[in-house]
Scaffold this motif. Structure first.
Motif, PDB file in Angstrom:
ATOM      1  N   GLU A 163       3.486   0.508   5.231  1.00  0.00           N
ATOM      2  CA  GLU A 163       2.604   1.321   5.992  1.00  0.00           C
ATOM      3  C   GLU A 163       1.502   0.311   6.728  1.00  0.00           C
ATOM      4  O   GLU A 163       1.192   0.683   8.009  1.00  0.00           O
ATOM      5  CB  GLU A 163       1.920   2.249   5.215  1.00  0.00           C
ATOM      6  N   ASN A 164       1.029  -0.622   5.914  1.00  0.00           N
ATOM      7  CA  ASN A 164       0.037  -1.519   6.636  1.00  0.00           C
ATOM      8  C   ASN A 164       0.474  -3.062   6.590  1.00  0.00           C
ATOM      9  O   ASN A 164       0.858  -3.483   5.415  1.00  0.00           O
ATOM     10  CB  ASN A 164      -1.292  -1.317   5.613  1.00  0.00           C
ATOM     11  N   LEU A 165       0.861  -3.367   7.616  1.00  0.00           N
ATOM     12  CA  LEU A 165       1.478  -4.509   7.710  1.00  0.00           C
ATOM     13  C   LEU A 165       0.328  -5.793   7.359  1.00  0.00           C
ATOM     14  O   LEU A 165       0.865  -6.812   7.003  1.00  0.00           O
ATOM     15  CB  LEU A 165       2.057  -5.025   9.214  1.00  0.00           C
ATOM     16  N   ASN A 166      -0.792  -5.406   7.342  1.00  0.00           N
ATOM     17  CA  ASN A 166      -1.741  -6.474   7.037  1.00  0.00           C
ATOM     18  C   ASN A 166      -1.615  -6.787   5.522  1.00  0.00           C
ATOM     19  O   ASN A 166      -2.158  -7.741   5.147  1.00  0.00           O
ATOM     20  CB  ASN A 166      -3.134  -5.871   7.309  1.00  0.00           C
ATOM     21  N   ASN A 167      -0.907  -6.186   4.938  1.00  0.00           N
ATOM     22  CA  ASN A 167      -0.834  -6.259   3.209  1.00  0.00           C
ATOM     23  C   ASN A 167       0.476  -7.277   2.900  1.00  0.00           C
ATOM     24  O   ASN A 167       0.484  -7.810   1.788  1.00  0.00           O
ATOM     25  CB  ASN A 167      -0.585  -4.914   2.479  1.00  0.00           C
ATOM     26  N   VAL A 168       1.229  -7.514   4.046  1.00  0.00           N
ATOM     27  CA  VAL A 168       2.338  -8.485   3.960  1.00  0.00           C
ATOM     28  C   VAL A 168       2.080  -9.811   3.648  1.00  0.00           C
ATOM     29  O   VAL A 168       1.106 -10.430   4.264  1.00  0.00           O
ATOM     30  CB  VAL A 168       3.151  -8.098   5.038  1.00  0.00           C
ATOM     31  N   GLN A 169       2.707 -10.505   2.638  1.00  0.00           N
ATOM     32  CA  GLN A 169       2.677 -11.786   2.496  1.00  0.00           C
ATOM     33  C   GLN A 169       4.113 -12.431   2.736  1.00  0.00           C
ATOM     34  O   GLN A 169       5.063 -11.834   2.123  1.00  0.00           O
ATOM     35  CB  GLN A 169       2.126 -12.102   1.127  1.00  0.00           C
TER      36      GLN A 169
END
Length: 220
Positions: A83-89
């Motif tokens: 849902e939130n690509l900003n959480n992706v590592q």
């Protein structure tokens, strides 16, 4: 280097979506092609069988070419089911035939068929040639609407160069925590355990993480 855990990780939710955590070691991919369900430009990087030197022998995703040819080679993953690509590592290993002139750019595109929409997130450079090094890139600062993680290599010379990627691992995790500890000092706490020789890409800069938490000094 540790063996890739990809054999124990589910790859795809559907043919068009990545279920996190996602892992790709390219071992099951066909030579001279991209992995299944990936897409790319007209002349994308391809999976190759290579002698990995400090890595276990096997297959990697290889970018090759001179300045103009390498600029046109982009590998695009399926849509990320998060849902939130900003959480992706994103974590992976990189090897360059000449670390002075080549870089790997991690970014996001709006759609698989729209390579022109490539938005850079981090530009990474190895510190030595022909040796795999581990990198980690956060999408925390990405502000676009794209859902497709992509890789592009650059070469600043007219000589043929190589850039290899291996042991790709993508997962969702909490963001690193920055805490001010002095006038120009900060403490960076990562949400997972790190070891020595761990490189973290933030924008166009690289941090050599040797401990967690990691202390930064002399910042404005």
């Amino acid at each position: 280097m540790q063996p890739s855990p990809c054999a124990d990780t589910a790859h795809l939710t559907t043919y068009t979506s990545i279920n996190l955590p996602y892992c790709e070691d390219f071992e099951s991919s066909e030579i001279s092609y991209l992995p299944d369900n990936w897409s790319g430009t007209s002349f994308p990087p391809t999976v190759q069988w290579v002698d990995n030197n400090n890595h276990a022998d096997g297959k990697d995703l290889r970018f090759s070419g001179t300045m103009s040819y390498m600029a046109d080679r982009i590998a695009i993953l399926p849509d990320v089911d998060e849902e939130n690509l900003n959480n992706v590592q994103i974590e992976f290993d990189i090897r360059s035939s000449n670390h002075t002139y080549t870089h790997l750019v991690v970014g996001v595109v709006d759609a698989p068929g729209n390579a022109a929409s490539f938005t850079p997130v981090a530009t990474l450079s190895c510190t030595s040639s022909n040796t795999f090094q581990h990198f980690s890139v956060s999408l925390a600062n990405y502000t676009g609407e794209g859902r497709f993680i992509a890789f592009r290599a650059t070469n600043s010379t007219n000589q043929n160069m190589l850039v290899d990627i291996d042991n790709l691992h993508i997962f969702a995790c909490p963001l690193p925590v920055f805490e001010r500890t002095g006038a120009t000092d900060f403490r960076l706490t990562l949400p997972h355990t790190t070891t020595a020789d761990y490189w973290m890409g933030i924008g166009d800069s690289l941090l050599h993480i040797t401990q967690n938490p990691y202390h930064l000094h002399g910042l404005e």
